[in-house]
Structure formats: C-alpha cells, structure tokens
Design a protein around this motif. Structure first.
Motif, mmCIF file in Angstrom:
data_model
loop_
_atom_site.group_PDB
_atom_site.id
_atom_site.type_symbol
_atom_site.label_atom_id
_atom_site.label_comp_id
_atom_site.label_asym_id
_atom_site.label_seq_id
_atom_site.Cartn_x
_atom_site.Cartn_y
_atom_site.Cartn_z
ATOM 1 N N GLN A 188 0.820 -1.212 0.000
ATOM 2 C CA GLN A 188 0.000 0.000 0.000
ATOM 3 C C GLN A 188 0.851 1.258 0.000
ATOM 4 N N TYR A 191 -1.338 4.614 -0.940
ATOM 5 C CA TYR A 191 -2.723 4.293 -0.562
ATOM 6 C C TYR A 191 -3.130 5.130 0.635
ATOM 7 N N GLN A 192 -4.356 5.648 0.582
ATOM 8 C CA GLN A 192 -4.925 6.404 1.706
ATOM 9 C C GLN A 192 -6.359 5.962 1.905
ATOM 10 N N ALA A 193 -6.860 6.088 3.110
ATOM 11 C CA ALA A 193 -8.202 5.598 3.451
ATOM 12 C C ALA A 193 -9.298 6.591 3.113
ATOM 13 N N ARG A 243 -12.384 7.289 -5.636
ATOM 14 C CA ARG A 243 -12.336 6.349 -4.519
ATOM 15 C C ARG A 243 -12.316 4.926 -5.031
ATOM 16 N N GLY A 249 -11.215 4.492 -0.018
ATOM 17 C CA GLY A 249 -9.780 4.711 -0.165
ATOM 18 C C GLY A 249 -9.407 5.155 -1.571
#
Length: 126
Positions: A78, A83-85, A92, A117
């Motif tokens: 990730q 990667y981000q939530a 997204r 994410g």
C-alpha cells in the motif's frame, strides 16, 4: 607497426561484432511465446483470467510482472502506491476497476482496502 588508434579500432570492431549481436539476440521475441504459453498453462488452474487485463490496460507494472512469473498477479504494498483511506478529488476505490467489493481487496494492492480509499493505480471503472 600498429598505432594505438588502429589497436583501439580493432578492439572496438571485435567487441561490437561479438557483444552487440549477443545483446540483440537476447531481445529476440521468438523465444518468448513458449515461456508465455507455459506460464499461462500453469497459472490457469489457480489464478483468475480477469486479474491480468486490468493491469495491462492501466499500464501498471505489478500485474504484468506477476503474469510473467507464472505465479499469479503480484500485489504491491500500500505504501508504494500512496494508498490512503480517504478519497482523492472524488476518486475512490469503490469506483476503481481494480477494486473487489465482495472481499474488500484490490487486484493490484495488497491488504484490506476500504471503499472510500484511493491510490495512484486508481482507474475509473467502465
């Protein structure tokens, strides 16, 4: 008597005559189909055929590297794809072609993936 220039020219000629064809021969694609065929045969029993095309269409390297190895798609960490939530400018994971909603996972990124994410491999679902 040979001058230094003549010796260097001969050495360069011999080097190019021997090394260059060897390097170019390694780039020959005629040796590739049997390897690709054997990797597709060994990968057909355990991997889904839908995993490789999305990676190829988005230009991502992870899926293509995995299909060449014959061990199924290789997922990237990730952190390597940022990667981000949370979504990024409305993009997204739930709207990405690589997201698998049933399992909360991604075809290209390892680990659990939340629908809201986002990562740099994001590609709009068609």
């Amino acid at each position: 008597m040979s001058t230094r220039r003549d010796v260097l020219r001969r050495a360069l000629g011999i080097g190019c005559g021997v090394c260059l064809p060897t390097v170019i021969w390694g780039c020959d694609s005629s040796d590739r189909p049997p390897q690709a065929q054997s990797s597709s045969n060994s990968g057909s029993s355990g991997s889904s055929p839908s995993a490789a095309p999305p990676a190829a269409s988005s230009g991502a390297t992870p899926g293509s590297a995995g299909s060449a190895a014959g061990a199924g798609p290789v997922k990237v960490p990730q952190a390597s794809v940022n990667y981000q939530a949370q979504p990024n400018e409305g993009r997204r994971c739930a709207d990405c072609q690589h997201f698998i909603a049933e399992s909360g996972s991604c075809r290209l990124v390892e680990g659990q993936i939340v629908p809201d994410g986002w990562c740099t491999l994001w590609a709009k679902r068609s």
